[in-house]
Write an enzyme that holds these catalytic residues in place. Structure first.
Site, PDB file in Angstrom:
ATOM      1  N   HIS A 174       0.836  -1.199   0.000  1.00 13.78           N
ATOM      2  CA  HIS A 174       0.000   0.000   0.000  1.00 13.78           C
ATOM      3  C   HIS A 174       0.872   1.251   0.000  1.00 13.78           C
ATOM      4  CE1 HIS A 174       0.852   0.521   4.251  1.00 13.78           C
ATOM      5  NE2 HIS A 174       0.275  -0.626   4.576  1.00 13.78           N
ATOM      6  N   HIS A 197       3.982   1.615   2.234  1.00 12.05           N
ATOM      7  CA  HIS A 197       5.220   0.974   1.781  1.00 12.05           C
ATOM      8  C   HIS A 197       5.922   1.852   0.743  1.00 12.05           C
ATOM      9  CE1 HIS A 197       2.640  -2.591   2.952  1.00 12.05           C
ATOM     10  NE2 HIS A 197       3.673  -2.682   3.767  1.00 12.05           N
ATOM     11  N   CYS A 235      -0.697 -10.411  19.475  1.00  7.44           N
ATOM     12  CA  CYS A 235      -1.334  -9.859  18.274  1.00  7.44           C
ATOM     13  C   CYS A 235      -0.637 -10.448  17.057  1.00  7.44           C
ATOM     14  CB  CYS A 235      -1.219  -8.329  18.259  1.00  7.44           C
ATOM     15  SG  CYS A 235      -1.816  -7.595  16.709  1.00  7.44           S
ATOM     16  N   CYS A 242       0.814  -7.723  14.624  1.00  7.00           N
ATOM     17  CA  CYS A 242       2.107  -7.143  15.015  1.00  7.00           C
ATOM     18  C   CYS A 242       3.186  -8.204  15.182  1.00  7.00           C
ATOM     19  CB  CYS A 242       1.973  -6.396  16.337  1.00  7.00           C
ATOM     20  SG  CYS A 242       0.936  -4.932  16.268  1.00  7.00           S
ATOM     21  N   CYS A 291      -5.386  -4.058  20.262  1.00  8.93           N
ATOM     22  CA  CYS A 291      -4.062  -3.662  19.793  1.00  8.93           C
ATOM     23  C   CYS A 291      -4.087  -2.218  19.304  1.00  8.93           C
ATOM     24  CB  CYS A 291      -3.620  -4.601  18.660  1.00  8.93           C
ATOM     25  SG  CYS A 291      -2.206  -4.011  17.720  1.00  8.93           S
ATOM     26  N   HIS A 322      -3.627  -2.324  15.274  1.00 10.07           N
ATOM     27  CA  HIS A 322      -4.580  -2.979  14.373  1.00 10.07           C
ATOM     28  C   HIS A 322      -6.031  -2.918  14.837  1.00 10.07           C
ATOM     29  CE1 HIS A 322      -0.674  -4.868  13.329  1.00 10.07           C
ATOM     30  NE2 HIS A 322      -1.154  -4.784  12.115  1.00 10.07           N
ATOM     31  N   LYS A 338      -5.218   4.847   9.809  1.00 10.99           N
ATOM     32  CA  LYS A 338      -3.932   4.384   9.311  1.00 10.99           C
ATOM     33  C   LYS A 338      -4.120   3.382   8.176  1.00 10.99           C
ATOM     34  CE  LYS A 338      -0.433   1.038  10.577  1.00 10.99           C
ATOM     35  NZ  LYS A 338      -0.148  -0.069  11.499  1.00 10.99           N
ATOM     36  N   LYS A 376      -2.679  -3.284   5.767  1.00  6.74           N
ATOM     37  CA  LYS A 376      -3.096  -4.470   5.021  1.00  6.74           C
ATOM     38  C   LYS A 376      -4.081  -5.285   5.846  1.00  6.74           C
ATOM     39  CE  LYS A 376       0.959  -6.379   4.288  1.00  6.74           C
ATOM     40  NZ  LYS A 376       1.857  -5.526   5.088  1.00  6.74           N
TER      41      LYS A 376
END
Length: 507
Positions: free
Chosen positions: A25, A28, A134, A137, A151, A154, A308, A311
């Site tokens: 995405h 990256h 998690c 992570c 988390c 996420h 945020k 993925k």
């Protein structure tokens, strides 16, 4: 590159290596472009550079993603990793090396070597641990680190896991890590991120698990040396890529030159993995007796709709689609022009288009095109090259001359701290000065005046071309394709090419 070459200290720069459980995405792309700009800038300054990226293949989330498709994990990971590596061409990234941790023959021997070094230091022990894990992570969380029980990265509720694993004595290295940071051996940039790491260290460090049961990981990963019932924890495995790619286990010439010498060792990472790089990785290297990174540049996140990019949550913007729609110059320019040194950035296509149209199409593109057009129309594309100030009624080239001379050092200073926004602001400030000078001199009017000083206007236009050439050179790390087209139009020596718009305005 070996130590037998240039005497200039080398510059080794890396990105974090992403999981390949889903398509890349915009986040990256941001990290890769930022690191690429730093690499290209140092090459422009004549410094030996090695730029490494890659993919993190041994994650449990990759195993789970493969299971949903019914593919063998190795096949799924290889296909998914192809999409990340394809960004190199799409985003005009100048990687010198690329490592895939599951298939690159350099990686496993290096991991095993470093594991053995840490084992010889007495820094591993087995223990049973129950904690909140998690998968997104790939880490355990303390309850007070969660936000309303989920988390913070996420927004998912961690699962309670009980495992018997190998642990690393991170607590042994707290003071050493703090000393390295406070003494400046490791620079964490920006300073606010450094302060966050120091605050974390002041709370004390707990040892952390560095392996997982092989059965839980489906056998995917690198077995713990001497204990095939366990595979090495993905983060311990992944962090080592920065030196396994250099042949740390063989003490290769590449390793000696790029990591074990006097050069800069630079990581570009997102804020969510600061702990792993600024604490765990430094602890691992101290245990293994290896040199530390010299700089860790930490960037914040790209948000869409206030959330945020992720993925795991499906909130993504595909950089490939953006390049297809608006071009790579527009995307690279937005990343470097609009993203601040500190704080999350909201992405919209309107902001991307506006930045491109204002700065590239309407700024440097318009400046170069109209100057070259006047030179061709009135002076056969020839320049008068000199360094004396050009002064006319109500205008003077002095400010532009000064800005042009200072541009290189200003960009150097900004990029030393990875402040891309400041660096591009200096570029555009010089572009604006040149456009203001042209507007004040109005050569298109002066050349129609029979009493006008055609020689002075010729010198002025030549001076603007010289400024454009400096701008083009400094633009190259940010927009290499656009800068190359500018170079073709601006030429070198005492000639310019025929006018041809370099940055076409976006609708």
């Amino acid at each position: 590159m070996t130590g037998k070459g240039p005497t200039v200290n080398p510059y080794y720069i890396t990105t974090a290596i992403p999981y390949v459980n889903a398509a890349p995405h915009l986040g990256h792309a941001l990290e890769s472009v930022q690191a690429d700009v730093l690499a290209r800038h140092r090459r422009l300054r004549g410094q030996p550079v090695r730029f490494l990226s890659g993919t993190d293949d041994h994650a449990l989330k990759n195993v789970l993603a493969a299971r949903t498709t019914g593919e063998p994990v190795a096949d799924f990971v290889n296909s998914a990793a192809d999409r990340f590596q394809a960004l190199q061409g799409i985003l005009e990234l100048s990687y010198d090396d690329y490592i895939r941790t599951s298939s690159d023959p350099r990686h496993r021997p290096g991991v095993e070597y470093l594991w053995q070094r840490c084992a010889e230091a007495g820094d591993f022990y087995q223990d049973t641990y129950t904690g909140l894990y998690c998968v997104g992570c790939e880490q355990f969380y303390e309850p007070d680190a969660l936000i309303d029980g989920v988390c913070p990265e996420h927004g998912t509720e961690p699962e309670r896991v009980t495992e018997t694993n190998w642990f690393f004595r991170l607590s042994r290295y707290r003071d050493h890590i703090k000393d390295a940071i406070t003494a400046g051996a490791v620079t964490i940039n920006p300073p606010q991120k450094r302060n966050e790491v120091l605050a974390l260290l002041d709370k004390g460090l707990q040892d952390f698990s560095v392996s997982r049961p092989a059965a839980r990981a489906g056998g995917w990963g690198i077995p713990v040396p001497g204990d095939p019932s366990q595979v090495i924890y993905v983060w311990w495995d992944a962090l080592t890529n920065y030196i396994t790619a250099l042949g740390v286990d063989r003490r290769s010439e590449d390793y000696e030159f790029w990591w074990d010498g006097d050069g800069e060792r630079v990581h570009v990472i997102g804020k969510g993995i600061t702990r792993f790089h600024a604490v765990y990785w430094i602890g691992l290297l101290l245990s293994a007796g290896e040199p530390l990174p010299t700089t860790i540049h930490v960037h914040d996140y790209v948000n869409v709709g206030g959330a945020k990019l992720s993925k795991s949550t499906g909130n993504i913007i595909d950089p490939v689609d953006l390049v297809k729609a608006y071009g790579v110059d527009a995307l690279r320019w937005w990343i470097t022009r609009e993203v601040p040194l500190l704080g999350d950035t909201e992405f919209t296509t309107a902001r991307l288009i506006q930045a491109y149209n204002t700065d590239l199409a309407g700024g440097i593109g318009n400046l170069a095109n109209r100057t070259v057009a006047l030179l061709h129309k009135h002076y056969d594309g020839r320049l008068l090259l000199d360094e004396e100030p050009v002064i006319g009624p109500g205008w003077d080239s002095a400010d532009l001359d000064t800005a042009r001379a200072a541009l290189r050092s200003k960009i150097d200073a900004a990029l030393r701290t990875a402040d891309f926004r400041s660096a591009t602001a200096h570029l555009i400030a010089t572009v604006n000065l040149a456009n203001q000078l042209l507007n004040a001199a109005a050569p298109w009017k002066a050349l129609k005046d029979p009493d006008g000083d055609a020689h002075r206007i010729h010198r002025l236009l030549s001076r603007v071309v010289q400024a454009c050439r400096t701008i083009r050179s400094e633009l190259a790390p940010f927009c290499p394709g656009g800068a190359a087209r500018l170079a073709s139009q601006l030429g070198d020596g005492d000639r310019v090419a025929a006018p041809d718009p370099v940055f076409v305005r976006l609708a």
